[in-house]
Design a protein around this motif. Structure first.
Motif, short mmCIF file in Angstrom:
data_model
loop_
_atom_site.label_atom_id
_atom_site.label_comp_id
_atom_site.label_asym_id
_atom_site.label_seq_id
_atom_site.Cartn_x
_atom_site.Cartn_y
_atom_site.Cartn_z
N THR A 186 -6.19 -3.94 4.95
CA THR A 186 -4.86 -3.79 5.52
C THR A 186 -4.22 -5.18 5.58
O THR A 186 -4.87 -6.14 5.99
CB THR A 186 -4.95 -3.22 6.96
OG1 THR A 186 -5.51 -1.92 6.90
CG2 THR A 186 -3.57 -3.15 7.60
N LEU A 187 -2.97 -5.23 5.15
CA LEU A 187 -2.24 -6.50 5.20
C LEU A 187 -1.14 -6.37 6.24
O LEU A 187 -0.45 -5.35 6.30
CB LEU A 187 -1.62 -6.82 3.84
CG LEU A 187 -2.59 -6.79 2.65
CD1 LEU A 187 -1.81 -7.01 1.35
CD2 LEU A 187 -3.66 -7.85 2.82
N CYS A 188 -0.97 -7.40 7.06
CA CYS A 188 0.05 -7.33 8.12
C CYS A 188 0.70 -8.70 8.31
O CYS A 188 0.05 -9.73 8.16
CB CYS A 188 -0.60 -6.86 9.42
SG CYS A 188 0.54 -6.76 10.80
N GLY A 189 1.97 -8.68 8.67
CA GLY A 189 2.73 -9.90 8.92
C GLY A 189 4.20 -9.56 8.81
O GLY A 189 4.56 -8.38 8.65
N PRO A 190 5.06 -10.55 8.87
CA PRO A 190 6.50 -10.30 8.73
C PRO A 190 6.80 -9.71 7.35
O PRO A 190 6.15 -10.11 6.37
CB PRO A 190 7.13 -11.68 8.87
CG PRO A 190 6.05 -12.57 9.41
CD PRO A 190 4.75 -11.97 9.04
N PRO A 191 7.75 -8.78 7.25
CA PRO A 191 8.05 -8.15 5.96
C PRO A 191 8.34 -9.15 4.84
O PRO A 191 7.98 -8.91 3.69
CB PRO A 191 9.30 -7.31 6.26
CG PRO A 191 9.25 -7.07 7.72
CD PRO A 191 8.58 -8.25 8.34
N THR A 192 8.92 -10.27 5.18
CA THR A 192 9.24 -11.26 4.14
C THR A 192 7.98 -11.91 3.57
O THR A 192 7.98 -12.38 2.43
CB THR A 192 10.12 -12.38 4.73
OG1 THR A 192 9.57 -12.77 6.00
CG2 THR A 192 11.55 -11.92 4.88
N PHE A 198 2.18 -5.15 -2.43
CA PHE A 198 0.73 -5.27 -2.34
C PHE A 198 0.05 -3.91 -2.27
O PHE A 198 -1.16 -3.80 -2.51
CB PHE A 198 0.33 -6.13 -1.14
CG PHE A 198 0.43 -7.61 -1.40
CD1 PHE A 198 -0.61 -8.28 -2.02
CD2 PHE A 198 1.57 -8.32 -1.05
CE1 PHE A 198 -0.53 -9.64 -2.28
CE2 PHE A 198 1.66 -9.67 -1.31
CZ PHE A 198 0.62 -10.34 -1.93
N GLU A 199 0.83 -2.86 -1.92
CA GLU A 199 0.24 -1.51 -1.91
C GLU A 199 -0.25 -1.11 -3.30
O GLU A 199 -1.18 -0.33 -3.44
CB GLU A 199 1.27 -0.50 -1.40
CG GLU A 199 1.48 -0.64 0.11
CD GLU A 199 2.60 0.23 0.64
OE1 GLU A 199 3.37 0.78 -0.19
OE2 GLU A 199 2.72 0.35 1.87
N GLU A 200 0.40 -1.67 -4.32
CA GLU A 200 0.01 -1.33 -5.70
C GLU A 200 -1.42 -1.77 -6.01
O GLU A 200 -2.07 -1.23 -6.90
CB GLU A 200 0.98 -1.97 -6.70
CG GLU A 200 2.34 -1.32 -6.68
CD GLU A 200 3.38 -2.16 -7.40
OE1 GLU A 200 3.01 -2.91 -8.33
OE2 GLU A 200 4.57 -2.07 -7.02
N LEU A 201 -1.90 -2.79 -5.29
CA LEU A 201 -3.28 -3.23 -5.52
C LEU A 201 -4.28 -2.30 -4.85
O LEU A 201 -5.47 -2.37 -5.14
CB LEU A 201 -3.48 -4.65 -4.95
CG LEU A 201 -2.63 -5.77 -5.52
CD1 LEU A 201 -2.99 -7.08 -4.83
CD2 LEU A 201 -2.83 -5.89 -7.01
N GLY A 202 -3.79 -1.47 -3.94
CA GLY A 202 -4.71 -0.59 -3.22
C GLY A 202 -4.87 -0.99 -1.76
O GLY A 202 -5.79 -0.52 -1.09
N CYS A 203 -4.00 -1.86 -1.27
CA CYS A 203 -4.06 -2.28 0.13
C CYS A 203 -3.11 -1.42 0.95
O CYS A 203 -2.14 -0.87 0.43
CB CYS A 203 -3.63 -3.74 0.29
SG CYS A 203 -4.61 -4.88 -0.67
N ARG A 204 -3.41 -1.33 2.27
CA ARG A 204 -2.44 -0.74 3.18
C ARG A 204 -1.56 -1.88 3.69
O ARG A 204 -2.07 -2.96 4.03
CB ARG A 204 -3.18 -0.08 4.35
CG ARG A 204 -2.29 0.54 5.40
CD ARG A 204 -3.10 1.34 6.40
NE ARG A 204 -3.88 0.47 7.28
CZ ARG A 204 -4.08 0.72 8.58
NH1 ARG A 204 -3.57 1.81 9.14
NH2 ARG A 204 -4.81 -0.10 9.31
N VAL A 205 -0.26 -1.65 3.74
CA VAL A 205 0.66 -2.68 4.23
C VAL A 205 1.35 -2.16 5.47
O VAL A 205 1.87 -1.05 5.48
CB VAL A 205 1.71 -3.05 3.16
CG1 VAL A 205 2.80 -3.95 3.75
CG2 VAL A 205 1.05 -3.74 1.97
#
Lengths: 333, 183
Positions: A186-192, A198-205
């Motif tokens: 899972t990736l998290c942080g400011p939208p910018t 990154f979802e295309e790699l298979g991660c949750r954003v």
């Protein structure tokens, strides 16, 4: 499996099996680090050049110590003190190092792909110690090694990477290693800084901290890279901290045994509070110890790696000067 | 002796190996009597199982537990520049080797280079009083002035042959296989 690669350029191109081979090898090297006599003669007589065109302390020291532990000679080469400042191209600099019979070149460079470029024009083993915002493979490996050591598995592990994903080579190397070994990322942080692509790699954003950490086994905090960002990526450090900074109160949303990791150097009070960084869930210093074992493993493994067949043919009967002239355009800034 | 095919031949089966190990243990016990300072160190990976089997027999003969360790020698090999990096295994020696009689144990003795590497690796861990070498199979073709002290069985081989010693936990499945080279 047997490691056959001459270089370590990135984790994207490695198989899960190759990554596991590195981790297994690092496991043994970590045990050696706990012995009274820590030096092994595997690279005796070899020369390792740390070519750090971008500043770094801990990665360079870690590589230096790893090389010394394997009985290699080490030369440190930094941009400030080098002819790169005088306008020499990266290729020429590297060729000069090779002319001195350097066997390994550990390169950090602000340009993504610089290690890949060197690997095509040099016979020496090339190890990527961080190239721009692309990858930092040994950091990704030591992070995964630490997770494996602490949580006993990678497959099925829920790992949240928090912070500046867009500019982070650490994030990219983590993502590749974790996905290849079957973790949920899972990736998290400011939208910018955490675009949906990154979802295309298979991660949750997600851009919501609580969602990101509530079922996490591991939180890997990334440093906010002031130096790499344009000023407009988010309003200010204060706002980042108030939305995404990890402190004890906020950590209550995560499982009690969540692992806190950080590649360093820490901006205390920005991405993480001291209470958490120094707390019982933090393995930040273990990461540093493990980094040494991982880098010893890499040096040991690539030492046995062979020049790819196409390069052997290219080199046969020719001087290195004639190799790939069309690729000679990439230069250091 | 049974034949698998014309190239692969089982030289010793489980019973034969058990007899050989027993005889080696007897020789070791006699040579090192009363053996109070004897420790066994198996060379990863082939020597480890054999070291445990020898220790078991020695334990019975001496009436006490004989310490066993395992030693990885990959970092000390002299051919690291000429091959892919060999898989490294843990070195696990939970006792001090200094002032002990260390019996290095390996399954097959061939060029002697593994033993040389093992001596270097061992020297990093302390200063044994003396070091002995015990091998199940001596297949000949030494390349260094190194000789085993205890040999289970010496066999004739060509340099290109393969000698495969299998000592799994199940004693029934133990065997030594000679695979002749292709020509």
């Amino acid at each position: 499996m047997t490691w056959t690669r001459k270089d370590l350029l990135d984790l994207q191109s490695l198989s899960g099996e190759e990554i596991s081979t590195i981790l297994d090898t690092a496991r043994v090297f970590k045990d050696i680090g706990a012995r009274p006599r820590k030096v092994m003669p595997a690279l005796r007589g070899k020369t390792v050049v740390n070519l750090f065109v971008e500043p770094s302390t801990r990665t360079r020291i870690s590589f230096e110590l790893a090389a010394l532990r394997l009985a290699a000679d080490v030369i440190n080469f930094t941009a400030e003190a080098s002819s790169l400042r005088k306008g020499e191209t990266l290729k020429d600099t590297a060729r000069n190092l090779e002319a001195l019979n350097a066997d390994f070149i550990v390169i950090r460079h602000s340009a993504a792909g610089a290690p890949h470029f060197l690997s095509r024009v040099l016979k020496a083993h090339v190890i990527n110690a961080g190239d721009g915002a692309h990858e930092h493979p040994t950091q990704g490996l030591l992070d995964v090694f630490t997770m494996l050591e602490e949580k006993k598995r990678i497959a099925g592990l829920r790992v949240t990477i928090l912070g500046d994903i867009l500019y982070s080579r650490v994030a990219r190397s983590n993502i590749w290693a974790l996905l290849k070994l079957g973790a949920h990322v899972t990736l998290c942080g400011p939208p910018t800084l955490v675009p949906r692509t990154f979802e295309e790699l298979g991660c949750r954003v997600t851009h919501d901290l609580e969602t990101a950490i509530k079922d996490a086994d591991v939180i890997n905090l990334l440093r906010i890279q002031h130096e790499r960002q344009r000023k407009t990526m988010f309003p200010g450090l204060g706002e980042y901290t108030s939305l995404f900074g990890i402190n004890r109160a906020r950590l209550k949303a995560a499982p009690p045994d969540v692992l806190i990791m950080h590649p360093g150097p820490i901006n205390r009070g920005v991405e993480v509070d001291s209470e958490v960084a120094d707390g019982s869930q933090s393995v930040i210093l273990k990461q540093v110890t493990n980094g040494l074992a991982v880098r010893m493993a890499i040096l040991y493994l690539v030492n046995g790696g062979k020049l790819p067949q196409e390069l052997i043919e290219t080199y046969a009967g020719r001087t290195p000067d004639m190799v790939n002239p069309q690729q000679a355009t990439a230069t250091a800034e | 002796m049974s034949t698998i095919n014309e190239k692969k031949r089982v030289l010793f089966d489980a019973t034969a190996i058990a007899n050989i190990v027993q005889r080696m243990a007897n020789e070791l016990a006699q040579e090192n009597h009363p053996g109070v300072d004897v420790v066994l160190v198996g060379i990863q990976t082939g020597g480890v199982q054999l070291a445990h089997r020898l220790a078991e027999q020695l334990g019975k003969l001496w009436g006490r537990t004989v310490p066993v360790g395992q030693l990885d020698i990959s970092m000390y090999r002299d051919d690291l520049d000429h091959r892919f990096a060999p898989k490294v295994h843990p070195t696990d020696i939970l006792f001090d080797v200094s002032d002990k009689t260390v019996v290095l144990v390996d399954d097959v003795f061939f060029s002697g280079r593994t033993t040389r590497a093992a001596l270097d690796a061992l020297a990093e861990l302390g200063r044994p009083k003396r070091v002995q070498l015990a091998v199940l199979i001596d297949r000949g073709h030494r390349e260094l002035p190194i000789r085993p002290d205890f040999v289970g069985q010496a066999i004739d081989t060509e340099p290109g042959d393969r000698v495969d010693v299998k000592l799994p936990d199940n004693p029934e499945e133990c065997k030594v296989v000679l695979e002749k080279s292709a020509e």
